[in-house]
Write an enzyme that holds these catalytic residues in place. Structure first.
Site, PDB file in Angstrom:
ATOM      1  N   ASN A 153       0.874  -1.183   0.000  1.00 30.46           N
ATOM      2  CA  ASN A 153       0.000   0.000   0.000  1.00 30.46           C
ATOM      3  C   ASN A 153       0.908   1.229   0.000  1.00 30.46           C
ATOM      4  OD1 ASN A 153      -1.837   2.006   0.467  1.00 30.46           O
ATOM      5  ND2 ASN A 153      -2.468   1.305   2.505  1.00 30.46           N
ATOM      6  N   LYS A 187       0.088   4.242  -0.450  1.00 31.81           N
ATOM      7  CA  LYS A 187      -0.592   5.447   0.073  1.00 31.81           C
ATOM      8  C   LYS A 187      -0.346   6.640  -0.865  1.00 31.81           C
ATOM      9  CE  LYS A 187      -0.488   3.391   4.595  1.00 31.81           C
ATOM     10  NZ  LYS A 187      -0.482   3.517   6.033  1.00 31.81           N
ATOM     11  N   HIS A 236      -9.913   1.192   4.404  1.00 30.54           N
ATOM     12  CA  HIS A 236      -8.671   1.409   5.157  1.00 30.54           C
ATOM     13  C   HIS A 236      -8.942   2.421   6.270  1.00 30.54           C
ATOM     14  CE1 HIS A 236      -4.614   2.621   6.165  1.00 30.54           C
ATOM     15  NE2 HIS A 236      -4.206   1.490   5.608  1.00 30.54           N
ATOM     16  N   GLU A 241      -7.364   4.849   7.258  1.00 29.65           N
ATOM     17  CA  GLU A 241      -7.090   6.245   6.896  1.00 29.65           C
ATOM     18  C   GLU A 241      -8.239   6.835   6.094  1.00 29.65           C
ATOM     19  OE1 GLU A 241      -3.144   5.658   5.271  1.00 29.65           O
ATOM     20  OE2 GLU A 241      -2.418   5.185   7.282  1.00 29.65           O
ATOM     21  N   GLU A 251      -5.949  -4.795  10.626  1.00 28.60           N
ATOM     22  CA  GLU A 251      -4.955  -3.741  10.830  1.00 28.60           C
ATOM     23  C   GLU A 251      -5.288  -2.959  12.093  1.00 28.60           C
ATOM     24  OE1 GLU A 251      -2.751  -2.571   7.069  1.00 28.60           O
ATOM     25  OE2 GLU A 251      -4.570  -1.382   7.083  1.00 28.60           O
ATOM     26  N   GLY A 270       2.100   2.286  10.986  1.00 32.29           N
ATOM     27  CA  GLY A 270       3.148   3.299  10.901  1.00 32.29           C
ATOM     28  C   GLY A 270       3.930   3.504  12.187  1.00 32.29           C
ATOM     29  N   SER A 296       2.844  -2.149  10.533  1.00 35.60           N
ATOM     30  CA  SER A 296       4.279  -2.224  10.830  1.00 35.60           C
ATOM     31  C   SER A 296       4.910  -3.576  10.512  1.00 35.60           C
ATOM     32  CB  SER A 296       4.532  -1.824  12.289  1.00 35.60           C
ATOM     33  OG  SER A 296       4.173  -0.459  12.479  1.00 35.60           O
TER      34      SER A 296
HETATM   35  P1  PGA Z   1       2.394   0.290   7.820  1.00 36.42           P
HETATM   36  O1  PGA Z   1       0.978   0.569   7.116  1.00 36.42           O
HETATM   37  O2  PGA Z   1       2.927  -0.985   7.255  1.00 36.42           O
HETATM   38  O3  PGA Z   1       3.231   1.493   7.443  1.00 36.42           O
HETATM   39  O4  PGA Z   1       2.137   0.190   9.281  1.00 36.42           O
HETATM   40  C1  PGA Z   1       0.069  -0.454   6.885  1.00 36.42           C
HETATM   41  C2  PGA Z   1      -1.204   0.086   6.270  1.00 36.42           C
HETATM   42  O5  PGA Z   1      -1.625   1.206   6.594  1.00 36.42           O
HETATM   43  O6  PGA Z   1      -1.833  -0.583   5.438  1.00 36.42           O
END
Ligand code: PGA
Length: 254
Positions: free
Chosen positions: A11, A13, A100, A102, A171, A177, A217
């Site tokens: 992803n 982003k 997601h 976000e 998640e 992150g 992460s």
């Molecule tokens: P990350 O993000 O691996 O940077 O924690 C995962 C995601 O948001 O899908």
């Protein structure tokens, strides 16, 4: 029960310019070719909307599949700024990330996610439905209910045609992150909860169509702790997918 192979989803982003996305795609393609990687592992890359066309050209005729990070549930209409799932299909996407955290943080509801899942299936894209609790929800002891609700509402009245699949990514929002993933025991317990919620939402049907993956992460050193669990079949990778070496290392370490 039918077992799918592991799947690793990048992803990206909104982290890259078109030029950077092209560069990264080329580098991933090269590394995948150079390394001996189990041919059964599914590799999916989800660039942002404006990078899709260029990245699609780079991944054409490779084993790397294209996915999108979101999509609108209507095929056409007066929806300024939106991109339809139908268009994503036309661009060559086979997968779409939906719900997601976000996007949920920007106001996406379970009802919208549900419509998107149905539209994705209508156009034969595999939905990657994201579910997970925030730190607040966890602190208040509501993790279980939040996850059950997101799975149940996201999949309400969904029917699958033969051969179609649903991927659910667990998640934990507070881990995304952060650089610190959750432990394996929690991941496997949550995957069981997701599986049960899926059974409830789909009235016990299509269980073999489900794959559960973990996101939050993930890096080359912790991927194996998740994929060694018998109810987790891969990962959704954010930050660690932005460097070709690290991303391919994750895939190799499955
Ligand atoms: P990350 O993000 O691996 O940077 O924690 C995962 C995601 O948001 O899908």
């Amino acid at each position: 029960m039918k077992q799918f192979n592991n799947i690793v989803v990048a992803n990206w982003k909104m982290q890259l310019s078109v030029a950077e996305a092209k560069e990264l795609a080329k580098s991933i393609k090269e590394l995948i070719n150079q390394n001996h990687i189990d041919s059964k592992i599914e590799i999916v890359v989800c660039p942002d909307f404006v990078d899709l066309t260029e990245v699609a050209k780079i991944f054409k005729d490779t084993r790397i599949a294209l996915g999108a990070q979101d999509g609108h549930y209507e095929d056409v209409g007066q929806f300024t700024g939106e991109i339809s799932i139908k268009e994503l299909k036309d661009l060559g996407c086979e997968y779409v990330i939906l719900g997601h955290s976000e996007r949920r943080a920007l106001g996406e509801t379970d009802g919208m996610v549900n419509k998107k899942v149905k539209t994705a299936l209508k156009h034969n894209l595999t939905p990657i439905l994201c579910v997970g609790e925030t730190f607040e929800e966890r602190k208040e002891g509501n993790k279980g209910i939040v996850i059950m609700h997101e799975v149940y509402e996201g999949l309400k009245d969904v029917t699958l045609k033969k051969g179609q699949r649903i991927i659910i990514a667990y998640e934990p929002v507070w881990v995304i992150g952060s650089g610190q993933a959750i432990n394996a025991a929690e991941a496997t317990d949550t995957a069981s909860l997701i599986r049960q919620s899926y059974v409830d939402a789909l009235n016990g049907q299509h269980l073999s169509a489900l794959s559960i993956i973990y996101g939050g992460s993930v890096d080359p050193s912790n991927i194996r702790q998740f994929t060694s669990l018998n109810n987790i079949k891969g990962a959704l990778v954010g930050g660690a997918s932005l460097k070709s070496n690290t991303f391919v290392e994750i895939i190799k370490n499955i």
